[in-house]
Write a protein that holds these residues in place. Structure first.
Motif, mmCIF file in Angstrom:
data_model
loop_
_atom_site.group_PDB
_atom_site.id
_atom_site.type_symbol
_atom_site.label_atom_id
_atom_site.label_comp_id
_atom_site.label_asym_id
_atom_site.label_seq_id
_atom_site.Cartn_x
_atom_site.Cartn_y
_atom_site.Cartn_z
ATOM 1 N N ALA A 112 -3.166 -24.631 -57.945
ATOM 2 C CA ALA A 112 -3.167 -23.572 -56.926
ATOM 3 C C ALA A 112 -2.035 -23.781 -55.929
ATOM 4 O O ALA A 112 -1.321 -22.838 -55.570
ATOM 5 N N VAL A 113 -1.849 -25.043 -55.518
ATOM 6 C CA VAL A 113 -0.772 -25.363 -54.564
ATOM 7 C C VAL A 113 0.569 -25.016 -55.186
ATOM 8 O O VAL A 113 1.425 -24.391 -54.568
ATOM 9 N N LEU A 114 0.715 -25.382 -56.470
ATOM 10 C CA LEU A 114 1.976 -25.081 -57.170
ATOM 11 C C LEU A 114 2.219 -23.582 -57.260
ATOM 12 O O LEU A 114 3.321 -23.097 -57.038
ATOM 13 N N GLN A 115 1.155 -22.862 -57.592
ATOM 14 C CA GLN A 115 1.292 -21.399 -57.734
ATOM 15 C C GLN A 115 1.610 -20.737 -56.387
ATOM 16 O O GLN A 115 2.504 -19.906 -56.282
ATOM 17 N N SER B 269 7.073 -19.471 -55.031
ATOM 18 C CA SER B 269 8.248 -18.744 -54.543
ATOM 19 C C SER B 269 9.063 -19.619 -53.594
ATOM 20 O O SER B 269 10.293 -19.679 -53.674
ATOM 21 N N ARG B 270 8.320 -20.347 -52.737
ATOM 22 C CA ARG B 270 9.028 -21.196 -51.774
ATOM 23 C C ARG B 270 9.765 -22.334 -52.484
ATOM 24 O O ARG B 270 10.917 -22.649 -52.191
ATOM 25 N N GLY C 96 -2.615 -27.242 -49.194
ATOM 26 C CA GLY C 96 -2.555 -25.900 -49.754
ATOM 27 C C GLY C 96 -2.941 -24.853 -48.719
ATOM 28 O O GLY C 96 -2.320 -23.801 -48.630
ATOM 29 N N LYS C 97 -3.979 -25.185 -47.944
ATOM 30 C CA LYS C 97 -4.463 -24.245 -46.935
ATOM 31 C C LYS C 97 -3.378 -24.001 -45.894
ATOM 32 O O LYS C 97 -3.108 -22.888 -45.491
ATOM 33 N N SER C 98 -2.750 -25.123 -45.466
ATOM 34 C CA SER C 98 -1.717 -24.990 -44.436
ATOM 35 C C SER C 98 -0.521 -24.194 -44.984
ATOM 36 O O SER C 98 0.083 -23.407 -44.281
ATOM 37 N N GLU C 99 -0.265 -24.382 -46.316
ATOM 38 C CA GLU C 99 0.835 -23.641 -46.943
ATOM 39 C C GLU C 99 0.521 -22.154 -47.009
ATOM 40 O O GLU C 99 1.372 -21.302 -46.780
ATOM 41 N N ALA C 100 -0.785 -21.891 -47.355
ATOM 42 C CA ALA C 100 -1.203 -20.495 -47.506
ATOM 43 C C ALA C 100 -1.068 -19.745 -46.183
ATOM 44 O O ALA C 100 -0.754 -18.561 -46.154
#
Lengths: 238, 113
Positions: free
Chosen positions: A158-161, A165-166, B108-112
């Motif tokens: 999920a983090v990768l997906q 784009s970034r 991930g949350k912080s990235e989102a």
């Protein structure tokens, strides 16, 4: 008349003496060696307890005078036979005692070994039980964390997906910086492919592959973390 | 008196022979008694021997049986120990992965955001 009776009695006595003298002479060279043996053998026998033995228990003991009628020859032969039988039986008894001793040692040793075997088996059984309990606990714990692993895999992907784009932009815009930090587009694509494959594996989880999958998840997580840190750093430097 | 002396002289050897016979018979009887005693002792010995033989056989069978069981237990124990070691290593990795997951989830949350 008295004289006649006396003379008859004397004649009878003479005849008896003559007969006995011949027998006594014969007995001198036989196996019976006189009263010494009789005393020694007699002394070794406990009184009256063995009357019911194998040899003629019903036979009554003769008094000295009535025994005089028994033949010396047959008595001597009987004694010789009895002596041989006794020697044979004593040898048998000794052999039995020796066997008994041997089997006693073997029996005690075998029973001791059995005891040791039982003790060892009980000890190992207890130890096995403890290990099984510990294993069960660990397995239950691992099973509980299996869902975490799936989430972990999902989380990494999920983090990768989400950051795709970034990351792509950072790889293109900061190519030099990203390369310096050890990142290229090919490496990023490979990481994404690994994460996808891991997800597929996790969807058909087999317990035997848990460790491999966890290790793979850990590696992908580490790599992803490094990648995202690299994009952050490159963006900041820019 | 003369008659009595003659009678005494004639009776002495007869009594002596009778004594010898009596001793022989006593010796024979003693032998019989001793044989009977040895027989009884042999019987007791054979009974004890039977018992020790049985004990040896039971002990031997028991040794083989418990030895085999102990060997199987030992093999199982070794396998269990290996599994436990694997599981321990696995548990360590699971722990490590869980920690990483937590970290990534927050990342991930912080990235989102």
């Amino acid at each position: 008349m008295k004289k006649i009776i006396f003379l008859s009695f004397v004649m009878a006595l003479l005849c008896m003496n003559a007969m006995s003298a011949v027998k006594v002479k014969k007995s001198g060279g036989g196996s019976f060696s006189g009263s010494d043996n009789g005393v020694v053998m007699g002394a070794a026998i406990p009184p009256a307890e063995t009357k019911s033995g194998t040899f003629g228990s019903t036979e009554t003991k003769s008094s000295g005078l009535s025994a005089g009628a028994q033949s010396f020859d047959s008595l001597q032969a009987e004694i010789a036979e009895l002596e041989a039988t006794l020697a044979e039986k004593q040898a048998g008894l000794e052999a039995c005692a020796q066997k008994n001793q041997n089997f006693k040692v073997a029996g005690i040793a075998a029973l001791s070994l059995t005891g040791a075997g039982v003790a060892g088996t009980v000890y190992l059984n207890q130890k096995n039980k403890k290990l099984n309990e510990e294993n069960d606990k660990l397995i239950a714990n691992a099973e509980g964390k299996l869902s975490d692993l799936k989430e972990n895999g999902n989380g990494v992907y999920a983090v990768l997906q989400k950051s795709d784009s970034r990351v792509s932009a950072a790889l293109k815009d900061n190519e030099g910086c990203m390369k310096n930090k050890g990142w290229t587009e090919t490496k990023y694509e490979k990481l994404k492919g690994d994460a996808e494959r891991l997800l597929q594996k996790l969807s058909s989880t087999n317990n035997n592959e848990d460790i491999t999958q966890i290790n793979e998840a850990k590696r992908i997580s580490d790599e992803t973390y490094k990648l995202l840190s690299a994009t952050e750093k490159c963006e900041k430097e820019e | 008196m003369k008659y009595l002396t003659v009678l005494f002289v004639l009776l002495v050897p007869a009594v002596s022979v009778a004594e010898d016979l009596s001793e022989m018979i006593a010796y024979r009887d003693a032998l019989k008694e001793e044989i009977a005693a040895v027989d009884a002792e042999t019987k007791r010995c054979e009974k004890t021997l039977k018992g020790w033989k049985a004990a040896t056989i039971i002990g031997a069978v028991g040794t083989v049986a418990t030895g085999a069981t102990a060997f199987m237990q030992y093999k199982g124990l070794k396998k269990n120990q290996e599994t436990l070691d694997e599981n321990k290593a696995s548990a360590k990795v699971v722990d490590s992965a869980s920690k990483l997951n937590e970290k990534f989830n927050s990342f991930g949350k912080s990235e989102a955001k």
